[in-house]
Design a protein around this motif. Structure first.
Motif, PDB file in Angstrom:
ATOM      1  N   ILE A  54       5.477   1.656 -80.911  1.00  0.00           N
ATOM      2  CA  ILE A  54       5.191   2.851 -80.120  1.00  0.00           C
ATOM      3  C   ILE A  54       4.053   2.568 -79.145  1.00  0.00           C
ATOM      4  N   TYR A  55       3.903   3.445 -78.176  1.00  0.00           N
ATOM      5  CA  TYR A  55       2.914   3.315 -77.097  1.00  0.00           C
ATOM      6  C   TYR A  55       1.925   4.470 -77.154  1.00  0.00           C
ATOM      7  N   GLU A  56       0.669   4.140 -76.919  1.00  0.00           N
ATOM      8  CA  GLU A  56      -0.360   5.147 -76.626  1.00  0.00           C
ATOM      9  C   GLU A  56      -1.368   4.523 -75.671  1.00  0.00           C
ATOM     10  N   ASP A  57      -2.418   5.268 -75.364  1.00  0.00           N
ATOM     11  CA  ASP A  57      -3.432   4.854 -74.409  1.00  0.00           C
ATOM     12  C   ASP A  57      -4.794   5.195 -74.970  1.00  0.00           C
ATOM     13  N   TYR A  58      -5.747   4.273 -74.792  1.00  0.00           N
ATOM     14  CA  TYR A  58      -7.097   4.521 -75.289  1.00  0.00           C
ATOM     15  C   TYR A  58      -7.799   5.642 -74.532  1.00  0.00           C
ATOM     16  N   GLY A  59      -7.417   5.905 -73.289  1.00  0.00           N
ATOM     17  CA  GLY A  59      -8.123   6.873 -72.449  1.00  0.00           C
ATOM     18  C   GLY A  59      -7.770   8.321 -72.739  1.00  0.00           C
ATOM     19  N   THR A 113      -6.886  10.282 -85.932  1.00  0.00           N
ATOM     20  CA  THR A 113      -5.715  11.157 -86.091  1.00  0.00           C
ATOM     21  C   THR A 113      -4.447  10.449 -85.658  1.00  0.00           C
ATOM     22  N   ASP A 114      -4.506   9.760 -84.519  1.00  0.00           N
ATOM     23  CA  ASP A 114      -3.314   9.083 -84.018  1.00  0.00           C
ATOM     24  C   ASP A 114      -2.920   7.915 -84.915  1.00  0.00           C
ATOM     25  N   ALA A 115      -3.895   7.164 -85.391  1.00  0.00           N
ATOM     26  CA  ALA A 115      -3.577   6.062 -86.309  1.00  0.00           C
ATOM     27  C   ALA A 115      -2.875   6.598 -87.552  1.00  0.00           C
ATOM     28  N   ASN A 116      -3.379   7.688 -88.099  1.00  0.00           N
ATOM     29  CA  ASN A 116      -2.749   8.272 -89.282  1.00  0.00           C
ATOM     30  C   ASN A 116      -1.350   8.792 -88.978  1.00  0.00           C
ATOM     31  N   TYR A 120       4.068  -1.191 -85.043  1.00  0.00           N
ATOM     32  CA  TYR A 120       3.457  -1.932 -83.926  1.00  0.00           C
ATOM     33  C   TYR A 120       2.972  -0.888 -82.933  1.00  0.00           C
ATOM     34  N   LEU A 121       1.727  -0.999 -82.511  1.00  0.00           N
ATOM     35  CA  LEU A 121       1.154  -0.099 -81.512  1.00  0.00           C
ATOM     36  C   LEU A 121       0.730  -0.884 -80.284  1.00  0.00           C
ATOM     37  N   VAL A 171       1.046  -3.954 -86.238  1.00  0.00           N
ATOM     38  CA  VAL A 171       0.659  -4.910 -85.202  1.00  0.00           C
ATOM     39  C   VAL A 171      -0.082  -4.154 -84.104  1.00  0.00           C
ATOM     40  N   TYR A 172      -1.141  -4.761 -83.597  1.00  0.00           N
ATOM     41  CA  TYR A 172      -2.001  -4.080 -82.632  1.00  0.00           C
ATOM     42  C   TYR A 172      -2.039  -4.870 -81.328  1.00  0.00           C
ATOM     43  N   ALA A 173      -1.420  -4.298 -80.277  1.00  0.00           N
ATOM     44  CA  ALA A 173      -1.375  -4.917 -78.953  1.00  0.00           C
ATOM     45  C   ALA A 173      -2.302  -4.163 -78.015  1.00  0.00           C
TER      46      ALA A 173
END
Length: 330
Positions: free
Chosen positions: A121-126, A142-145, A154-155, A186-188
């Motif tokens: 899946i996709y998210e954004d740090y901002g 919250t998002d990690a959970n 995989y994120l 997995v952390y990208a």
């Protein structure tokens, strides 16, 4: 041996030392991602087969599982940007767009898993994603959970609408939050990709301690020119990148665009070859429902994939470059 033009290039291989200690992606990840083929297309009336919805990902997962891609190592199905609702729910959690993902993300993850594949899946740090959807800033835990509850494997964490000065704090924070869930994810990271013009600020040793893979350079697009620009940039900074590259921690030159009509067969072979020499992630962005037999064969070439997936994880480096018609020499 792929003939190109104006160069003779020879690569050598070099090893590295340390890795992110989560035990994941000990060889470069392989899979399929939507972005470079489908971008942020959300009009499912005009583009019923090419919009960002659950049917797109389910159909690509079907093809990956049934058309031989899974058998040669491709395993991740990646959602990219524009999958979300424009607002979080009352508890501050992310939700999928209800029209385009009526069954929700957990259903889609289960669908992918039932095919023997993994789900990304996709998210954004901002504050927002690049497409303008809710970002993770202020909601990292919250998002990690949420991702763990959805059985995400995989994120990909982008960096739009984020302060560059905050990235050395924020990206490691998400790593800790992901690890705290107890689910292997997995952390990208896109962390160094936002410092392209400030390479003196890029600390790959630090980045590799927190991310399994990281984007370094501009987004690829469906053109040979884009591929060449990535090759030129990687050759320029290869020593710095190779020093931290190896099992569990990978430089990511972006997606494999072989399988798209914008590339000739020779150009597709060249990209697969060079990315494999780099031991780069092999994440396709194409339409697996509509690929020519020749390009499918290129994408599933076991000998080339074996170079990419060598367990030593060596990064092939350019050692000769002269102005004549050239070939890649192994």
């Amino acid at each position: 041996m792929v003939q190109l033009k104006n160069l003779i290039v020879i690569f050598a291989f070099f090893a590295i030392v340390e890795c992110l200690n989560n035990g994941l992606v000990r060889t470069p990840p392989m899979g399929w991602m939507s972005w470079t083929k489908f971008y942020c297309e959300i009009d499912c009336i005009k583009h019923p087969k090419g919009c960002i919805n659950e049917d797109l990902y389910a159909s690509q997962a079907d093809r990956m599982a049934k058309d031989g891609y899974k058998d040669v190592g491709y395993e991740y199905i990646h959602i990219d940007d524009c999958w979300m609702s424009m607002q979080r729910d009352r508890a501050g959690r992310l939700t999928a767009n209800a029209t385009r993902f009526p069954h929700g993300i957990k259903w889609l993850a289960d669908y992918v898993h039932n095919l023997g594949l993994k789900f990304a899946i996709y998210e954004d740090y901002g504050t927002k994603t690049c497409g303008g959807y809710p970002g993770s800033l202020g909601h990292l835990q919250t998002d990690a959970n949420t991702f763990a509850q959805w059985d995400v494997d995989y994120l990909k964490l982008d960096g739009c609408y984020a302060e560059e000065s905050e990235m050395p704090k924020g990206y490691p924070e998400m790593e800790r939050d992901l690890n705290a869930t107890g689910r292997p994810i997995v952390y990208a990271c896109s962390w160094p990709a936002y410092l392209i013009s400030e390479q003196d600020k890029v600390n790959y040793t630090e980045i590799s301690q927190h991310c399994n893979l990281w984007r370094n350079f501009d987004d690829i697009n469906r053109s040979w020119k884009s591929i060449l620009s990535i090759i030129d940039w990687y050759n320029l900074f290869q020593d710095k990148m190779a020093a931290v590259h190896g099992p569990g921690q990978w430089n990511d030159p972006d997606m494999i665009i072989a399988g798209n009509s914008e590339l000739t067969d020779d150009q597709a072979r060249a990209q697969m070859t060079i990315w494999s020499i780099w031991s780069a992630p092999l994440i396709m962005s194409n339409d697996l429902r509509d690929i020519t037999p020749n390009q499918k064969e290129i994408l599933q070439n076991k000998e080339v994939i074996a170079i990419d997936q060598d367990p030593l994880g060596h990064f092939g480096k350019l050692i000769v470059n002269v102005s004549y018609p050239f070939m890649w020499i192994f």
